[in-house]
Design an enzyme around this catalytic site. Structure first.
Site, PDB file in Angstrom:
ATOM      1  N   ARG A  57       0.805  -1.240   0.000  1.00  0.00           N
ATOM      2  CA  ARG A  57       0.000   0.000   0.000  1.00  0.00           C
ATOM      3  C   ARG A  57       0.828   1.276   0.000  1.00  0.00           C
ATOM      4  NH1 ARG A  57      -2.369  -3.437   2.748  1.00  0.00           N
ATOM      5  NH2 ARG A  57      -0.354  -4.446   2.804  1.00  0.00           N
ATOM      6  N   THR A  58       1.958   1.302   0.683  1.00  0.00           N
ATOM      7  CA  THR A  58       2.717   2.554   0.719  1.00  0.00           C
ATOM      8  C   THR A  58       3.267   2.873  -0.670  1.00  0.00           C
ATOM      9  OG1 THR A  58       3.337   1.980   2.975  1.00  0.00           O
ATOM     10  CG2 THR A  58       4.516   3.801   1.962  1.00  0.00           C
ATOM     11  N   LYS A  86      25.679  -3.772  -6.236  1.00  0.00           N
ATOM     12  CA  LYS A  86      27.061  -3.769  -6.755  1.00  0.00           C
ATOM     13  C   LYS A  86      27.973  -2.937  -5.863  1.00  0.00           C
ATOM     14  CE  LYS A  86      25.293  -3.780 -11.509  1.00  0.00           C
ATOM     15  NZ  LYS A  86      25.165  -2.939 -12.711  1.00  0.00           N
ATOM     16  N   ARG A 107      11.774   3.573   0.944  1.00  0.00           N
ATOM     17  CA  ARG A 107      11.700   2.654   2.093  1.00  0.00           C
ATOM     18  C   ARG A 107      12.981   1.852   2.126  1.00  0.00           C
ATOM     19  NH1 ARG A 107       6.670  -1.249   3.431  1.00  0.00           N
ATOM     20  NH2 ARG A 107       5.887   0.774   4.121  1.00  0.00           N
ATOM     21  N   HIS A 135       7.517   5.872  10.185  1.00  0.00           N
ATOM     22  CA  HIS A 135       6.709   5.726   8.961  1.00  0.00           C
ATOM     23  C   HIS A 135       5.752   6.923   8.968  1.00  0.00           C
ATOM     24  CE1 HIS A 135       4.633   4.084   5.642  1.00  0.00           C
ATOM     25  NE2 HIS A 135       4.469   2.841   6.030  1.00  0.00           N
TER      26      HIS A 135
HETATM   27  N1   CP Z   1       1.195  -0.069   6.077  1.00  0.00           N
HETATM   28  C1   CP Z   1       2.214  -0.318   5.228  1.00  0.00           C
HETATM   29  O1   CP Z   1       3.291   0.252   5.341  1.00  0.00           O
HETATM   30  O2   CP Z   1       1.939  -1.273   4.293  1.00  0.00           O
HETATM   31  P1   CP Z   1       2.938  -1.766   3.167  1.00  0.00           P
HETATM   32  O3   CP Z   1       4.074  -2.470   3.871  1.00  0.00           O
HETATM   33  O4   CP Z   1       2.148  -2.694   2.280  1.00  0.00           O
HETATM   34  O5   CP Z   1       3.451  -0.562   2.435  1.00  0.00           O
END
Ligand code: CP
Length: 341
Positions: A57-58, A86, A107, A135
């Protein structure tokens, strides 16, 4: 804070007025998120979406949010398909990719890595999760959802009662959300986890320093009996030394309809940052809750589009231009953000 050109690395950047501005812009994005209108305000802009840890989702909602504002998205997923495999440094990667993008979402499994990347980037960087640290966009969409849900039931953010349950040690969403809750007044927070996965003391201290009542427990039923929000989380297996170690805690705190009916108040809202672990030995949020109208998990994910659109519009300083570059859509649409549970 000044949003134009800013990195979004931690919720510590925001005060309450900033949050209110983000949420007001998020509200204004609804016609676009619902595909009732289309805007081309970010036409020509490119989002670099760099995800070095699994995400559904993110990653996808950052991409959708940017597309819905008229921009384009380029992605890198995983280390194996990146030149980091690398031996390329985060510094070099940031210097290169910030030449290809107007904003970058990232991420990475290591705490502080996104901030390190941002320090070398020539464009704004948004933290999509750095290890067990933060987050921020998830915490914003969680808070946005909490505010909508409690207001719909006649409540308010000040005097909110919330139980956070599960892996509070490694769960970055509860770390960021705790810092945001510290901006409000008279919040009661029940922290429910195995003792070994307790919320790190620095986050508990932040909540207590804000004057909030914090209880720490390893017992579920009492902790969920008088709260507005139950915020369940998954055991973060990827942060443990081994699957066997994560297995020690998986399935410890399960919420299902029977437990909800027995212990929760009828209006208690159920949230989870997702993914929920639906395997039989985990199942922290049972699928038999799917028809419960207070299950807000898919309203959370829908709200993620609004909040992420707001962040992009504010960082790229186009909030006032979104509607000027808009028109009605000319294809069939029939979406309602509230139709899902
Ligand atoms: N809530 C969330 O971070 O979901 P994802 O890991 O699917 O991005």
């Amino acid at each position: 804070m000044q949003f134009p050109g800013a990195h979004i690395l931690s919720v510590e950047q925001f005060d309450r007025a900033d949050i209110e501005r983000i949420f007001a812009v998020a509200d204004s994005m609804e016609p676009y998120a619902l595909r009732k209108r289309v805007t081309r305000v970010l036409e020509g802009a490119i989002l670099g979406n760099m995800f070095f840890e699994p995400s559904t989702r993110t990653r996808v909602s950052f991409g959708c949010a940017f597309n819905l504002l008229g921009g384009e998205v380029r992605e890198t997923t995983g280390f194996k398909s990146s030149a980091i495999a690398k031996g390329e440094s985060l510094y070099d990667t940031a210097r290169v990719l910030s030449g290809y993008s107007d904003v970058i979402c990232m991420r990475h499994p290591e705490e502080g890595s996104v901030a390190e990347f941002a320090s070398a980037s020539r464009v704004p960087v948004v933290n999509g999760g750095d290890g067990a640290n933060e987050h921020p966009s998830q915490a914003l969409l969680d808070l946005y959802t909490i505010q909508k849900e409690v207001r719909a039931k006649g409540g308010s953010m000040d005097s909110l009662r919330i139980a956070m349950i599960g892996d509070l040690k490694y769960g970055r969403t509860v770390h960021s959300l705790s810092k945001l809750l510290a901006l409000y007044d008279r919040v009661e927070v029940a922290l429910v986890s195995p003792q070994e996965l307790a919320m790190p003391e620095k986050y508990v201290e932040t909540l207590r320093a804000a004057g909030h009542k914090v209880t720490v427990s390893s017992e579920l039923s009492q902790s969920i009996s008088s709260v507005d929000i139950v915020y369940s989380t998954r055991i973060q297996e990827e942060r443990f030394a081994s699957k066997a170690e994560a297995d020690l805690y998986r399935g410890r705190f399960r919420l299902n309809q029977a437990i909800y009916t027995q212990f929760c108040q009828p209006n208690t809202v159920i949230m989870h940052p997702l993914p929920r672990d639906s395997r039989a030995d985990a199942n922290e949020l049972d699928t038999d809750l799917n028809q419960n109208p207070n299950l807000a998990i898919f309203r959370q994910t829908d709200n993620g589009i609004l909040v992420r659109m707001a962040l992009f519009a504010m960082i790229l300083d186009v909030v006032d231009q979104v509607d000027k570059h808009a028109r009605d859509v000319n294809w069939y649409h029939n979406r309602d953000l509230n139709e899902l549970g």
